[in-house]
Design a protein around this motif. Sequence first.
Motif, short mmCIF file in Angstrom:
data_model
loop_
_atom_site.label_atom_id
_atom_site.label_comp_id
_atom_site.label_asym_id
_atom_site.label_seq_id
_atom_site.Cartn_x
_atom_site.Cartn_y
_atom_site.Cartn_z
N VAL A 143 46.71 38.84 40.64
CA VAL A 143 46.10 39.68 41.72
C VAL A 143 45.86 41.29 40.98
O VAL A 143 46.88 41.50 40.49
N GLN A 144 44.63 41.37 41.11
CA GLN A 144 44.23 42.63 40.66
C GLN A 144 44.94 43.90 41.32
O GLN A 144 44.83 44.21 42.60
N ASP A 145 45.73 44.80 40.50
CA ASP A 145 46.24 45.86 41.25
C ASP A 145 45.13 46.91 41.01
O ASP A 145 44.41 47.06 40.52
N ILE A 146 45.33 47.90 41.94
CA ILE A 146 44.34 48.85 42.11
C ILE A 146 44.14 49.62 40.78
O ILE A 146 43.32 49.94 40.30
N GLU A 147 45.45 50.14 40.43
CA GLU A 147 45.40 50.91 39.37
C GLU A 147 44.92 50.02 38.04
O GLU A 147 44.30 50.72 37.30
N GLU A 149 42.68 47.95 38.06
CA GLU A 149 41.30 47.89 38.65
C GLU A 149 40.58 49.12 37.76
O GLU A 149 39.55 49.27 37.34
N VAL A 150 41.21 50.32 38.49
CA VAL A 150 40.65 51.45 38.04
C VAL A 150 40.65 51.88 36.41
O VAL A 150 39.76 52.12 35.62
N GLU A 151 41.70 51.27 36.01
CA GLU A 151 41.92 51.30 34.45
C GLU A 151 41.01 50.72 33.77
O GLU A 151 40.12 50.88 32.44
N GLU A 153 37.82 49.74 34.91
CA GLU A 153 36.77 50.55 35.01
C GLU A 153 36.35 51.41 34.10
O GLU A 153 35.57 51.70 33.37
N ILE A 154 37.40 52.12 33.80
CA ILE A 154 37.42 53.32 33.08
C ILE A 154 37.43 52.84 31.53
O ILE A 154 36.48 53.15 30.88
N LEU A 155 38.03 51.72 31.09
CA LEU A 155 38.06 51.09 29.85
C LEU A 155 36.34 50.58 29.53
O LEU A 155 36.08 51.06 28.48
N LEU A 158 34.41 53.47 29.04
CA LEU A 158 34.54 54.09 27.64
C LEU A 158 33.91 53.10 26.61
O LEU A 158 33.36 53.85 25.65
N ASP A 160 31.39 51.19 26.92
CA ASP A 160 30.04 51.45 27.30
C ASP A 160 29.73 52.37 26.37
O ASP A 160 28.72 52.61 25.74
N GLU A 161 30.28 53.56 26.41
CA GLU A 161 29.97 54.98 25.85
C GLU A 161 30.05 54.88 24.44
O GLU A 161 29.31 55.27 23.57
N ALA B 412 42.56 46.30 47.59
CA ALA B 412 41.71 45.66 46.09
C ALA B 412 40.71 44.92 46.51
O ALA B 412 40.52 44.20 47.63
N LYS B 415 41.61 40.59 46.51
CA LYS B 415 42.75 40.06 47.40
C LYS B 415 43.60 41.08 47.39
O LYS B 415 44.03 41.56 46.23
N ASN B 420 51.65 44.32 47.67
CA ASN B 420 50.33 45.09 47.01
C ASN B 420 49.97 46.27 48.13
O ASN B 420 50.01 47.36 47.83
N ARG B 469 45.06 58.67 41.17
CA ARG B 469 45.29 57.38 40.12
C ARG B 469 44.17 57.38 39.30
O ARG B 469 44.42 56.82 38.00
N ALA B 473 44.91 57.34 35.29
CA ALA B 473 44.64 56.07 34.54
C ALA B 473 43.88 56.73 33.09
O ALA B 473 44.12 56.01 32.12
N MET B 477 44.92 56.84 28.69
CA MET B 477 43.87 56.53 27.56
C MET B 477 43.38 57.53 26.88
O MET B 477 43.30 57.57 25.57
N ARG B 496 30.80 55.86 42.99
CA ARG B 496 32.01 55.70 43.48
C ARG B 496 32.60 57.13 44.14
O ARG B 496 32.90 57.24 45.23
N TYR B 645 25.01 59.38 32.02
CA TYR B 645 26.01 58.11 32.30
C TYR B 645 25.61 57.81 33.58
O TYR B 645 26.04 56.74 34.17
#
Lengths: 167, 660
Positions: A143-147, A149-151, A153-155, A158, A160-161, B412, B415, B420, B469, B473, B477, B496, B645
Motif C-alpha cells: 500500500v502506497q504511503d502518502i509520504e 507517494e510524495v517522495e 513524485e519528487i523523485l 528530479l 525528469d529535470e 492515498a 487504497k 494508514n 510533508r 520529503a 533528497m 497540485r 517545469y
Amino acid sequence: MKNKVYLGFLILFVIFQTPLLRVHAAEFDYKSAEFKAVASQFRCTCGCGQDHFECDPNTCNETKEFKQDLVDMMKKGWDKDKIRDYYVNIYGEEILTAPEKSGFSLAAWTLPFAAIGIAGAGLFFVIRKWVKRKAPDETNETVQDIEEEVEGEILSSLIDEERKKYL
Amino acid sequence: MYLFSNAIIYLGLAISLYSLLIITLGISTKNQKFVNSGKGGIIALLLCSSLAMLSLLYLLGTSQFQYVYVSDYTSSELPIIYKLTALWAGNSGSLLLWTFFLTLYTAMIAFSRKMKGNPMVPYISAILMANAVFFFFILAFVSKPFAILDAIPIEGKGLNPMLQNPGMIIHPVTLYLGYVGLAIPFAFAMAALILKNVDDFWIKMTRRWTIIAWLFLSLGNIFGGQWAYVELGWGGYWSWDAVENASFMPWLTATAFLHSVMIQERKNMLKVWNISLIIVSYALTLFGTFLVRSGVLTSVHAFANSNLGLYFLIFMAIAVIGALYVLMSRYNLLKRSAGEFQSLISKESSFLVNNLLLVGAAFATFWGTIFPLVSEAVRGTKVTVGLPFFNKVEAPILLSMMFVMAVCPLLAWQKSTVKNLRKNFLVPAIIAVAAMGLMIFLGMHKAWAVIGYGVIALLLITHFLEFYRGVKARRKMTKEKPLVALYRLMIRNRRRYGGYMVHLGIAFIAMGIIGSQNYDLETMKTVPLGGSIELKDYRLNYERLDQKKEGVNDIVYADITVFKNGKKLGTYQPEKVFYGNWDQPSSEVSIISSMREDLYVVLSAWEDDGKATFVVKINPMMNWLWVGSFMIVIGALFAIWNGKYGNVTPRYTGVCKEVA
C-alpha cells in the motif's frame, strides 16, 4: 381611602406609561434579531425583491405599514409561526420568502437531499462493483504511503529535470 | 457610422456562416485549403466584432443620442469611464461584448502554437463558429446594438446609478469571460468525441481552458458580491437571486469536472461522466443567459424584458441535443476503457464523493431556482424561493463538501488502509476537535458555526501537512533550505499546489461566510444631532448633517465620529445620493474594516430638525472573504502558469490527420 390613593397612583402610572409606550413603539429597532426572525419570512411586494426585514421603510411605504403591523402583533405576544400563519391565510404561500414545508412545496426542500442520497447510494454500489472487479487478481500489493507517494513524485520530477539537462 | 456599424454586423454574420460551412466542407472533403480559408474567416470575424465594439464605444463615448442604445443607457454628464462601460449595461451591448470574447477565444485556439497540426482544430473552430453564427444572428435581427431613433433626443436616459461603481466595470466583463470560456471546453469535448480521440492531450487542454473559464467565473461572482456589499447598502454579498444562481451552477459543475478529470487522467475512467459535466456546464451558461434575458423569473439582474431568452432556450436545446447525440454515438468507445478501483476508501473515491456533492449542490440550486415555475405549473401557486431556502439547503451540502476537501489530501491514491488512515488522521482530527472544544469554551454556542469552523480547522491542518510533508520529503533528497525546498516543490507541481492554494482560499471564504452570517449585529436608530448610537464596543457620535452638490447629483451626508472601546477611530461620512436623472436615490455606505470585523454605517433617513436614522451593522470576518478570493485567483493562476517545469500543455505530437 388608602386604596383610593393607590388606585389613583396606579391610574396616573398607567396614563404616564402610555406616551412612554408610544415612544418605545416609534423607536422599535427594525434591525433587531427578534424582528429579523419574524420579518424576514415575508416578501415585500413593492418590486424591490427583498424581504420585509431588508426593505427600507424610509423609501417604501408598503414595508413601513407592514413592519408596523408586525410590531403590533409581536406586542400582542404572537410568535413568528402564528404571524406567519396569519399572513399565509390572507395572502397564501406567495407572501413567504421560502416555500412551506408541507404539501407540494415540501418537494422543494426534500428533493435535493433525496437526489443526493439516491445518487450517493448508487455511487457506493458502483465503486463496490469496481473494487470487486479488481478483487480476483488482487495480490498482496504494497500500500502506497502518502509520504512515499510524495517522495516518488519528487523523485520522478528530479529525474525528469536531470533528463532535460542532459538530453 | 450608422451604415458602417450595421454593415459590420451583417458582414460578421455572413463571414461566420461562411467559415462554418467552409470548415465543415474542408473536414468532410479533407481539403486543407477550405479549412485554411475558414481560419482566415475567423480572423476576419474577430476584426468584425472588434470594429463593431469599437464603433459602439465611440458612439457611447461621444454621446450620439440618435442611437437607441446610447440614449437608453447614458447621458451627457456621465463620466467618460461609465459612458464606455455602458457597453455592457444593456442587452445588445453586452451581447456584442460576448460575441467579441467568443471570436477572440476562437482565434486564440485556431492559431495557437500548441494546437498546430492538431486535427481537432477544424472541429473546434467549426463548433465555435456555430456559436458565433448564433450570436451574430441575434445582433443582426433580434437585439440590434446600432438601432437608430426617429428623432434625436436632447439628453439620454442616463445609466442606472447602481451601475456607476468600479465593481460594475469589472464584474460583468469577468463573468462574460467565464461564461464564454466554458464554450471552449465544450468545443474541445465535442471535437474529441467526433474524432474518437479522448486522449491525454485532450484532457490537458480542456482542463486548462476550464480553469481559465472557472477563474473568470469565480472572479465575476466575487466582484459581484463585493459590489453588492459596498453599493446596495444592505450589508450582504450574496442573495441567491436567480441570476446569481445561474452563474453559481456552472461554477459548481466546472469545479466538479476539474476534480473528476484527474481520475480520467490517472485511471482512464469516467469519460462519459466528464464529458457530461462539460456539456452541462456549457448548457448552464446558456440557461443562465436565458434566465437573465427572458424575464421568466423576477431578478434584480434582469435586463429589460424581451423575447431574447427564447432564442437562447432554442439554441441551448439544439446544443444539448446535438451534444447528447454525439455522446451517445460514441458511448461504446468511451465505455470500453472502463477501469477499476482498488478500495472503497481512496483518493479516487473521495473525488467521486466531491463530484456527488458539487453536482448535488448545483442540482439543489437549479431546483430552487426553477421551483417557482414548477409550483405554478403543477398547482397554480407561484411561490418564492429565496434566501432562507438556499441558506438552509445549501449549507449542509457545502459543509460536507468542505469536509471532503479537508480529508481528501491525506487519503492515498489507490487504497487507504485503516492503519494508514489512523496514522494520517489521528493528529489532525484531535486538533480539530480540540479547536471546536475551545470555541465552545470561548462562548461560541451556534452549532453550525462551531461545526463549520471545526471542519475548516481540519482543512487547514491537513493542507499544512501536505506542504510540510512535501518539503520534508524533498529536503531528505536535496538537502535544500526549507523555503527553497517549498518554492521548488511548488513550482514543480504547479497543478497540485495551485489547487491547494485554491482550497485554502475557499476555506478563508467559508470562514468569512460563517462569521458574517452567524455573528452579525445590526441596529437601526433615529438620533438627534449630537446624539450617539452604541453597538457592541462601538460608539457612533452623530455630529453634523449637510448637503453638497456634485455635478447634477445632490448628496446628503452625515459626519459620524466612531469610537471603539473609547478610542477614536476617525470621522466618517455615510451619504445618500440623489441623482439628477434617476428617481431612486442610493446609499454610499461607510465601512470601517479590519480582519476581525467590518463596521458598516448607512445613512437611512433624516428630518428637518436634524434628526437622522442610521443603520449600523457589524459584519465579522468580512475581510477573510476578500483575502480568500485573492488566494483563489493566485492559486488558479499558479496552476495554469507555463513555467519552466510547467509542461502543463505539451504541444500536440499525436498523429496528423488529413486536415488540421
